[in-house]
Scaffold this active site. Structure first.
Site, PDB file in Angstrom:
ATOM      1  N   LEU A   1     -18.001  -3.949   1.964  1.00  0.00           N
ATOM      2  CA  LEU A   1     -18.978  -3.032   1.364  1.00  0.00           C
ATOM      3  C   LEU A   1     -18.828  -2.977  -0.155  1.00  0.00           C
ATOM      4  O   LEU A   1     -19.235  -2.022  -0.804  1.00  0.00           O
ATOM      5  CB  LEU A   1     -18.828  -1.626   1.962  1.00  0.00           C
ATOM      6  CG  LEU A   1     -19.111  -1.545   3.468  1.00  0.00           C
ATOM      7  CD1 LEU A   1     -18.827  -0.165   4.011  1.00  0.00           C
ATOM      8  CD2 LEU A   1     -20.545  -1.966   3.773  1.00  0.00           C
TER       9      LEU A   1
ATOM     10  N   SER B   1     -13.112  -5.724   1.917  1.00  0.00           N
ATOM     11  CA  SER B   1     -14.118  -5.162   0.997  1.00  0.00           C
ATOM     12  C   SER B   1     -15.535  -5.630   1.332  1.00  0.00           C
ATOM     13  O   SER B   1     -16.285  -6.056   0.449  1.00  0.00           O
ATOM     14  CB  SER B   1     -13.782  -5.491  -0.460  1.00  0.00           C
ATOM     15  OG  SER B   1     -12.581  -4.884  -0.848  1.00  0.00           O
TER      16      SER B   1
ATOM     17  N   GLY C   1     -23.743   2.955  -4.141  1.00  0.00           N
ATOM     18  CA  GLY C   1     -24.434   2.401  -5.278  1.00  0.00           C
ATOM     19  C   GLY C   1     -23.792   2.837  -6.584  1.00  0.00           C
ATOM     20  O   GLY C   1     -22.594   3.144  -6.632  1.00  0.00           O
TER      21      GLY C   1
ATOM     22  N   TYR D   1       0.861  -1.192   0.000  1.00  0.00           N
ATOM     23  CA  TYR D   1       0.000   0.000   0.000  1.00  0.00           C
ATOM     24  C   TYR D   1       0.890   1.233   0.000  1.00  0.00           C
ATOM     25  O   TYR D   1       1.458   1.602   1.031  1.00  0.00           O
ATOM     26  CB  TYR D   1      -0.923   0.015   1.219  1.00  0.00           C
ATOM     27  CG  TYR D   1      -1.864  -1.173   1.329  1.00  0.00           C
ATOM     28  CD1 TYR D   1      -2.123  -1.999   0.236  1.00  0.00           C
ATOM     29  CD2 TYR D   1      -2.497  -1.475   2.538  1.00  0.00           C
ATOM     30  CE1 TYR D   1      -2.973  -3.086   0.352  1.00  0.00           C
ATOM     31  CE2 TYR D   1      -3.359  -2.555   2.648  1.00  0.00           C
ATOM     32  CZ  TYR D   1      -3.590  -3.362   1.551  1.00  0.00           C
ATOM     33  OH  TYR D   1      -4.438  -4.437   1.682  1.00  0.00           O
TER      34      TYR D   1
ATOM     35  N   GLY E   1     -17.101   0.029  -1.655  1.00  0.00           N
ATOM     36  CA  GLY E   1     -17.886   1.256  -1.576  1.00  0.00           C
ATOM     37  C   GLY E   1     -19.207   1.197  -2.332  1.00  0.00           C
ATOM     38  O   GLY E   1     -20.030   2.104  -2.229  1.00  0.00           O
ATOM     39  N   PHE E   2     -19.444   0.092  -3.053  1.00  0.00           N
ATOM     40  CA  PHE E   2     -20.677  -0.041  -3.838  1.00  0.00           C
ATOM     41  C   PHE E   2     -21.910  -0.006  -2.940  1.00  0.00           C
ATOM     42  O   PHE E   2     -22.924   0.598  -3.279  1.00  0.00           O
ATOM     43  CB  PHE E   2     -20.638  -1.347  -4.636  1.00  0.00           C
ATOM     44  CG  PHE E   2     -21.892  -1.619  -5.422  1.00  0.00           C
ATOM     45  CD1 PHE E   2     -22.141  -0.946  -6.608  1.00  0.00           C
ATOM     46  CD2 PHE E   2     -22.817  -2.558  -4.981  1.00  0.00           C
ATOM     47  CE1 PHE E   2     -23.303  -1.196  -7.340  1.00  0.00           C
ATOM     48  CE2 PHE E   2     -23.971  -2.814  -5.698  1.00  0.00           C
ATOM     49  CZ  PHE E   2     -24.214  -2.133  -6.878  1.00  0.00           C
ATOM     50  N   PHE E   3     -21.815  -0.631  -1.764  1.00  0.00           N
ATOM     51  CA  PHE E   3     -22.975  -0.647  -0.870  1.00  0.00           C
ATOM     52  C   PHE E   3     -23.090   0.630  -0.038  1.00  0.00           C
ATOM     53  O   PHE E   3     -24.030   0.762   0.745  1.00  0.00           O
ATOM     54  CB  PHE E   3     -22.952  -1.884   0.026  1.00  0.00           C
ATOM     55  CG  PHE E   3     -23.250  -3.148  -0.729  1.00  0.00           C
ATOM     56  CD1 PHE E   3     -24.521  -3.398  -1.208  1.00  0.00           C
ATOM     57  CD2 PHE E   3     -22.248  -4.067  -1.004  1.00  0.00           C
ATOM     58  CE1 PHE E   3     -24.799  -4.545  -1.937  1.00  0.00           C
ATOM     59  CE2 PHE E   3     -22.513  -5.221  -1.720  1.00  0.00           C
ATOM     60  CZ  PHE E   3     -23.792  -5.459  -2.194  1.00  0.00           C
ATOM     61  N   SER E   4     -22.145   1.533  -0.217  1.00  0.00           N
ATOM     62  CA  SER E   4     -22.276   2.854   0.407  1.00  0.00           C
ATOM     63  C   SER E   4     -22.924   3.845  -0.558  1.00  0.00           C
ATOM     64  O   SER E   4     -23.802   4.610  -0.179  1.00  0.00           O
ATOM     65  CB  SER E   4     -20.898   3.394   0.811  1.00  0.00           C
ATOM     66  OG  SER E   4     -20.250   2.502   1.673  1.00  0.00           O
TER      67      SER E   4
END
Length: 342
Positions: free
Chosen positions: A208, A206, A216, A60, A211-214
């Site tokens: 979420l 991951s 959409g 990272y 971030g998709f479930f935050s």
């Protein structure tokens, strides 16, 4: 420090907060690096809120995320956290390279200890499996690092069931890190049952859906041009139109439940069992505060069943990663005998 439930990962004695903090986005892959003072403040806030498992990796940045955590740990916080980092992945000319040979393992560990400013890493993962080196050889070197007191517990990330078994036969594996969420459920078939059979803890990254479930489908409207998520197949325009239906249905249930879509998605992972620790990442204190509230969302069996009836395999189009990325599906290593013979 606030209280977050503690759970046991593995059978070797590691205890962590039931929810951890993924630190990748603070330094890499999710847009430009974030301001260091703000990220240190976020890490301190997370710890004061009861989150003790901090997850990083030497790739990272590369390296800058470990250095950031090292700064955050100064001043007495080291004793209040379980520090997890990883080795084995590097990028050269944009291509992923994976290493698991003993000399690399040892050099990577020494370098991580220095950047983190610590004497011992609590949980040290092989980030991806080197398919050129028998897993027994890699774990053999990690076992030596445990014996020398440089690491406490050994973990694997994105490893197949057979690789996990072979590794565990050399030295107990404490945790396997895998992608697990309402849109990544393939691990439930073989990986999760293998971990449970062997008494290995599960760390869900991951949770979420990046971030998709935050957010959409709006997720891609707000990310920077150097955010790697724009290349992930599931978030490409040709798949997003289909995948947004999953978000919309989960959102409907969340609205009825009186929580956010991301809290519901995270609560679903929490309800998989007390051997599972999701590590949602964020760079904002307000998002962290939302995520930690997922621990208070209680789901009845019929609510779990409803979510799982929506989150079936064909609800999602696109692979988890680009085609050149290593995952557990491509993680088999040579046998020790065939390797020695060659």
């Amino acid at each position: 420090m606030a209280t977050v439930k503690r759970i046991k990962l593995g059978l070797q004695g590691l205890e962590v907060s039931a929810q951890g903090l993924g630190c990748i986005g603070m330094s890499a892959f999710y847009g430009p690096p974030k301001p260091e003072p703000e990220m240190v403040a976020l890490i301190h806030h997370a710890n004061n809120s009861g989150v003790t498992l901090l997850d990083t990796s030497d790739v990272y940045g590369p390296h800058t995320n470990e250095t950031l955590l090292g700064k955050a740990l100064k001043g007495g916080m080291r004793e209040r956290v379980e520090l997890a980092t990883k080795f084995g992945v590097s990028f050269a000319d944009g291509q992923m390279e994976i290493h698991g040979d003993p000399a690399y393992v040892r050099a990577a560990c020494e370098a991580s200890l220095k950047r983190l400013g610590v004497d011992c890493i609590d949980l040290y993962y092989q980030h991806r499996i080197d398919t050129r080196v028998p897993i027994e050889v890699t774990i053999g070197e990690l076992k030596k690092l445990v014996e020398e007191g440089k690491i406490k517990y050994i973990g694997l990330s994105e490893a197949s069931a057979s690789t996990i078994r072979r590794a565990h036969a050399v030295h107990p594996i404490t945790a396997v890190q895998l992608e697990w969420s309402l849109w990544s459920r393939d691990v439930e078939e073989e990986i999760v049952p293998t971990c449970r059979e062997l008494g290995i803890g599960i760390v869900a990254y991951s949770p979420l859906g990046r971030g998709f479930f935050s957010s959409g489908p709006k997720l891609l409207e707000n990310i920077s041009k150097d955010d790697s998520r724009q290349y992930f197949p599931r978030l490409r325009p040709e798949n997003l139109e289909h995948n947004k239906k999953l978000f919309e249905r989960v959102n409907e249930i969340a609205t009825k439940k009186g929580c956010t879509t991301s809290q519901l998605a995270l609560a679903w992972v929490h309800h998989q069992g007390d051997d599972v620790c999701p590590i949602p990442g964020t760079t904002k204190i307000e998002n962290f505060n939302q995520n930690i509230k997922a621990l208070s969302v209680k789901l009845a069996p019929e609510e779990m069943a409803e979510l799982e009836s929506i989150a079936v395999a064909d609800a999602v189009k696109g692979e988890r990663y680009m085609s050149d990325f290593a995952t557990y599906k491509t993680s088999e290593t040579p046998t020790l005998s065939s390797w020695k013979a060659s």
